[in-house]
Design a protein around this motif. Structure first.
Motif, short mmCIF file in Angstrom:
data_model
loop_
_atom_site.label_atom_id
_atom_site.label_comp_id
_atom_site.label_asym_id
_atom_site.label_seq_id
_atom_site.Cartn_x
_atom_site.Cartn_y
_atom_site.Cartn_z
N GLU A 79 0.82 -1.22 0.00
CA GLU A 79 0.00 0.00 0.00
C GLU A 79 0.84 1.26 0.00
O GLU A 79 0.48 2.26 -0.63
N ILE A 80 1.98 1.25 0.68
CA ILE A 80 2.77 2.47 0.81
C ILE A 80 3.29 2.95 -0.54
O ILE A 80 3.47 4.15 -0.76
N PHE A 81 3.48 2.04 -1.50
CA PHE A 81 3.93 2.45 -2.83
C PHE A 81 2.85 3.30 -3.52
O PHE A 81 3.16 4.29 -4.17
N ARG A 82 1.60 2.92 -3.38
CA ARG A 82 0.51 3.68 -4.01
C ARG A 82 0.30 5.01 -3.32
O ARG A 82 -0.13 5.98 -3.95
N LEU A 83 0.58 5.07 -2.01
CA LEU A 83 0.36 6.31 -1.27
C LEU A 83 1.43 7.35 -1.56
O LEU A 83 1.17 8.56 -1.44
N VAL A 84 2.61 6.93 -1.91
CA VAL A 84 3.71 7.88 -2.15
C VAL A 84 3.56 8.54 -3.51
O VAL A 84 3.60 9.77 -3.64
N MET A 85 3.40 7.77 -4.57
CA MET A 85 3.24 8.30 -5.93
C MET A 85 2.61 7.24 -6.80
O MET A 85 2.58 6.05 -6.44
N SER A 86 2.13 7.67 -7.94
CA SER A 86 1.50 6.73 -8.87
C SER A 86 2.56 5.92 -9.59
O SER A 86 3.74 6.30 -9.67
N LEU A 87 2.10 4.80 -10.14
CA LEU A 87 3.02 3.95 -10.89
C LEU A 87 3.53 4.65 -12.14
O LEU A 87 4.69 4.52 -12.52
N ARG A 88 2.66 5.45 -12.81
CA ARG A 88 3.06 6.18 -14.00
C ARG A 88 4.19 7.18 -13.68
O ARG A 88 5.15 7.28 -14.41
N ARG A 89 4.02 7.88 -12.57
CA ARG A 89 5.04 8.87 -12.19
C ARG A 89 6.35 8.19 -11.80
O ARG A 89 7.43 8.69 -12.12
N PHE A 90 6.27 7.07 -11.13
CA PHE A 90 7.48 6.34 -10.74
C PHE A 90 8.26 5.89 -11.98
O PHE A 90 9.48 6.05 -12.04
N ARG A 91 7.56 5.35 -12.95
CA ARG A 91 8.24 4.90 -14.17
C ARG A 91 8.85 6.08 -14.92
O ARG A 91 9.94 5.98 -15.49
N PHE A 92 8.15 7.19 -14.92
CA PHE A 92 8.67 8.37 -15.62
C PHE A 92 9.96 8.88 -14.96
O PHE A 92 10.94 9.19 -15.64
N LEU A 93 9.97 8.98 -13.64
CA LEU A 93 11.16 9.46 -12.94
C LEU A 93 12.34 8.49 -13.11
O LEU A 93 13.49 8.93 -13.26
N MET A 94 12.07 7.20 -13.09
CA MET A 94 13.15 6.24 -13.29
C MET A 94 13.72 6.33 -14.71
O MET A 94 14.88 5.98 -14.94
N ARG A 95 12.93 6.83 -15.63
CA ARG A 95 13.40 6.97 -17.01
C ARG A 95 14.25 8.22 -17.19
O ARG A 95 15.24 8.18 -17.92
N VAL A 96 13.91 9.31 -16.52
CA VAL A 96 14.57 10.60 -16.79
C VAL A 96 15.58 10.99 -15.72
O VAL A 96 16.27 12.01 -15.90
N ILE A 97 15.69 10.27 -14.64
CA ILE A 97 16.61 10.69 -13.58
C ILE A 97 18.05 10.68 -14.11
O ILE A 97 18.49 9.75 -14.79
N ARG A 98 18.78 11.75 -13.82
CA ARG A 98 20.16 11.92 -14.29
C ARG A 98 21.01 12.49 -13.16
O ARG A 98 20.52 13.20 -12.28
N PHE A 99 22.32 12.20 -13.25
CA PHE A 99 23.27 12.66 -12.24
C PHE A 99 24.35 13.57 -12.83
O PHE A 99 25.28 13.96 -12.12
N ASP A 100 24.25 13.88 -14.12
CA ASP A 100 25.19 14.79 -14.77
C ASP A 100 24.52 15.41 -15.98
O ASP A 100 23.38 15.07 -16.33
N ASP A 101 25.23 16.35 -16.60
CA ASP A 101 24.73 17.00 -17.81
C ASP A 101 24.97 16.09 -19.00
O ASP A 101 26.11 15.87 -19.40
N LYS A 102 23.91 15.57 -19.56
CA LYS A 102 24.04 14.61 -20.64
C LYS A 102 24.62 15.24 -21.90
O LYS A 102 25.26 14.55 -22.72
N THR A 103 24.44 16.54 -22.10
CA THR A 103 24.92 17.19 -23.32
C THR A 103 26.45 17.26 -23.39
O THR A 103 27.00 17.35 -24.48
#
Length: 297
Positions: free
Chosen positions: A204-228
């Motif tokens: 249940e805590i996973f659904r309460l924190v954020m939606s599954l769509r938002r979680f997948r989106f953040l895991m796709r775009v998260i970056r730790f440096d300037d990609k350019t």
């Protein structure tokens, strides 16, 4: 009278040796049955034999007490001194190093900092305080900046703006918390749909924190440096995608904990099967594919 020891075992041994010497003396001096009877009567009068003969008998009787007293003296000296006595009763081992008092300790051998937490971390009580020290706000802000840059480049491919909203530090903290929680529940190999199920089989805590769509989106775009600018930096640094955050984390480790003066550098293989130019394969390890790291032990 010769000195005797208070130890019962030593007294029994002393009596046994005395009787053996007495029998040997009798066998050497007795030639007839009458002399044997006289010697047998002398056996009951033990003090007369000790005082009457001034030859080999008295000389041998005096050897045992002197030897026992010398061993007692050695044991007493060992207890009162800074040495150990070996099994041969002669060798002495010093309890302290034989360094002269006038010799000064070299400056490089003086321990100036005790091992353990530093003054910055020694008062931390909760795991969250310790975690936030190593993953400070500066590291989280770097992730937020570079992630938003990546979101800006992909926003055009989404029909609705709310599906590609910019993130902030609070949401990054929530994302990292869900990743830790998935590891706690050993859900790294489960389908994300199973974790977000609402039929009671999910968490249940996973659904309460954020939606599954938002979680997948953040895991796709998260970056730790300037990609350019990554391609130019990768040519001279294999850790270019995480170099800035990695250096900050190492500096926090140095500030938060002091190692002992006596450490050993050891290696370990961190299991990893993703795309990495320096990933290694070691068949003898539990995780055959991974990244080899070196650390102090």
């Amino acid at each position: 009278m010769p000195a005797t020891s208070d130890d019962p075992s030593s007294m029994n041994q002393y009596s046994y040796e005395k009787e053996q010497r007495l029998l040997q003396h009798l066998m050497e001096t007795v030639d007839t049955d009458e002399e044997y009877l006289d010697a047998d009567s002398d056996l009951d009068e033990e003090p007369n034999l000790e005082q009457g003969e001034e030859g080999q008998l008295n000389h041998e009787q005096d050897d045992s007490p002197s030897r026992e007293s010398s061993e007692e003296d050695i044991a007493t000296a060992s207890r009162n001194s800074l040495t150990f006595v070996g099994k041969d009763k002669q060798t002495r081992w010093k309890k302290i190093s034989p360094m002269p008092r006038t010799t000064k300790t070299r400056s490089e051998n003086i321990v100036k900092v005790l091992p353990g937490p530093s003054r910055l971390t020694k008062n931390f009580k909760s795991p969250l305080e310790i975690w936030k020290f190593f993953f400070c706000d500066e590291i989280i802000n770097i992730i937020v900046v570079y992630t938003n840059k990546m979101i800006e480049t992909v926003q055009a491919s989404f029909s609705r703006d709310r599906d590609a909203n910019f993130t902030d530090s609070e949401e990054i903290y929530a994302l990292l918390g869900l990743l830790y929680l998935a590891g706690k529940y050993r859900a790294s190999h489960l389908n994300l749909d199973d974790l977000w199920k609402a039929d009671g089989s999910g968490i249940e805590i996973f659904r309460l924190v954020m939606s599954l769509r938002r979680f997948r989106f953040l895991m796709r775009v998260i970056r730790f440096d300037d990609k350019t600018t990554r391609q130019d930096r990768v040519k001279i640094d294999k850790l270019a995608p995480i170099r800035e955050i990695f250096d900050l984390f190492i500096e926090k480790c140095r500030q938060g904990y002091h190692h002992s003066e006596y450490v050993t550098i050891d290696e370990m293989l961190l299991g990893f099967r993703g795309h990495c130019s320096f990933r290694q394969y070691i068949p003898s390890k539990p995780n055959k594919y991974g990244i080899k790291s070196f650390s102090n032990v």
